[in-house]
Design a protein around this motif. Structure first.
Motif, short mmCIF file in Angstrom:
data_model
loop_
_atom_site.label_atom_id
_atom_site.label_comp_id
_atom_site.label_asym_id
_atom_site.label_seq_id
_atom_site.Cartn_x
_atom_site.Cartn_y
_atom_site.Cartn_z
N THR A 67 14.13 -49.47 15.43
CA THR A 67 12.80 -48.99 16.13
C THR A 67 13.16 -49.14 17.68
O THR A 67 13.40 -50.09 18.13
N GLU A 68 12.81 -47.98 18.09
CA GLU A 68 12.97 -47.71 19.85
C GLU A 68 11.87 -48.42 20.13
O GLU A 68 10.69 -48.84 19.90
N THR B 295 8.06 -47.98 20.16
CA THR B 295 7.38 -47.37 18.81
C THR B 295 6.48 -48.26 18.09
O THR B 295 6.64 -49.27 17.91
N HIS C 274 8.44 -40.99 15.56
CA HIS C 274 9.64 -41.84 15.59
C HIS C 274 10.80 -41.27 14.59
O HIS C 274 11.93 -41.18 14.92
#
Length: 364
Positions: free
Chosen positions: A102-103, A106, A114
């Protein structure tokens, strides 16, 4: 598609690409990494050996390669893209996965925006305009599966755009942090969750973990289920992440550096290796000595146990690729296969006596 001999035989993926049944798993070459607060990579990787191994795999006729955006946080995809550069796109197939990384900022790993960003990054690193299979890497779609419908719509949308040819998901398994944060009695039944997600996703491809040490209960009914629903199966961890090759021994246990997921797994400790060793000796005594005997036995067992499926073999060196991809599943007799199944089940039961943690690892 160029016609040639392919390791393990031939398989046609959804979307029409014909591939080798023995495929190359590219998690190990991603190198050491952390994700979700845990080590999630391989500390024994080397980029030069990775590229040499990928070139060797192509020379041997392998043309199915499996990776994921979280493997070295894109490093595996980058190396694979480098190796495939200049090869006609129709001559190979690439599968990748999304959902474990997960960035920052996000909302959730399965948020549609995403998912698109991750796919665009994956395609860029691989240097391709489409993936043959894009799969959900885990079953965490948020509380009450709040992101499930949107995530499925996103991947089917990518398919309609021609960015991916098939949608995949994993067989019955647990989200990695679930093992760490929840006691067994607090975990949702993985079989019920799998059936619910399968009904929503309707995947074209199903990833299944199986090897000689996998408890029969972990894969019971999956072959029949996949056949009934006309789903292509890709089997991973056929070598038990190296345990079934005999390279790790109780007198010389492996030393894994920071960022290696095997540091948190009891299977790689001296007590477990001591339990496993005599069972591997049984296989050697029957099938012969040599560095490739155990690997070939484990891979052939999977290829014969899963007719019509692809089987992935991971690697960190070109030597391992040369050993693994020369496996001929037809060299094993029916009695050999029964023998391997028996040895594997006895080894798993012996490990089971060491405690629940060992049992839980067998299906990972």
């Amino acid at each position: 598609m160029t016609t040639r001999t392919r390791p393990g035989g031939l398989l046609t993926l959804p979307g029409g690409t014909t591939v080798s049944r023995l495929g190359v798993g590219c998690w190990p070459i991603g190198g050491p990494a952390h994700n979700l607060g845990m080590p999630m990579g391989w500390s024994t990787a080397d980029d030069h050996q990775a590229l040499a191994g990928l070139d060797r795999a192509l020379d041997l006729g392998a043309n199915l390669f499996d990776t994921a955006d979280v493997y070295g946080h894109g490093h595996s995809e980058h190396l694979l893209g480098t190796a495939l550069r200049g090869i006609p796109r129709g001559d190979f197939a690439v599968t990748s996965k999304v959902g474990y990384y997960t960035e920052p900022g996000t909302h959730h790993a399965m948020d549609p925006a995403h998912l698109r960003r991750r796919l665009e990054g994956t395609l860029l690193r691989l240097g391709v305009d489409h993936l043959d299979v894009y799969a959900f890497h885990n079953s965490d779609f948020g509380p009450g599966d709040v992101h499930l419908e949107g995530a499925v719509a996103a991947l089917r949308g990518f398919q309609a755009e021609g960015l991916i040819r098939a949608v995949g998901m994993r067989g019955r398994h647990r989200f990695a942090p679930e093992r760490r944060t929840l006691a067994p009695g607090e975990r949702e039944d993985k079989h019920a969750r799998f059936r619910r997600h399968f009904a929503a996703i309707r995947p074209d491809v199903l990833a299944v973990r199986d090897n000689l040490l996998t408890p029969p209960s972990a894969t019971d009914g999956i072959r029949e289920f996949a056949r009934t629903h006309d789903v292509t199966v890709i089997v991973n961890k056929a070598l038990g992440q190296g345990l079934l090759t005999g390279k790790h021994t109780p007198t010389a246990p492996p030393l894994f550096a920071d960022g290696d997921h095997r540091r948190r797994k009891a299977w790689f400790t001296p007590p477990a290796l001591a339990v496993l060793a005599p069972h591997l000796d049984e296989i050697r005594n029957r099938l012969g000595e040599g560095p490739q005997v155990l690997a070939h036995a484990a891979l052939a067992h999977c290829l014969r146990r899963w007719p019509g499926a692809a089987v992935l073999t991971g690697f960190t060196t070109a030597e391992q690729i040369g050993q693994n991809l020369t496996c001929d599943p037809n060299r094993l007799s029916a009695d050999d296969l029964l023998f391997l199944t028996d040895v594997g089940q006895r080894a798993q039961q012996a490990l089971d006596q060491l405690g629940e943690v060992f049992t839980d690892e067998a299906a990972r």
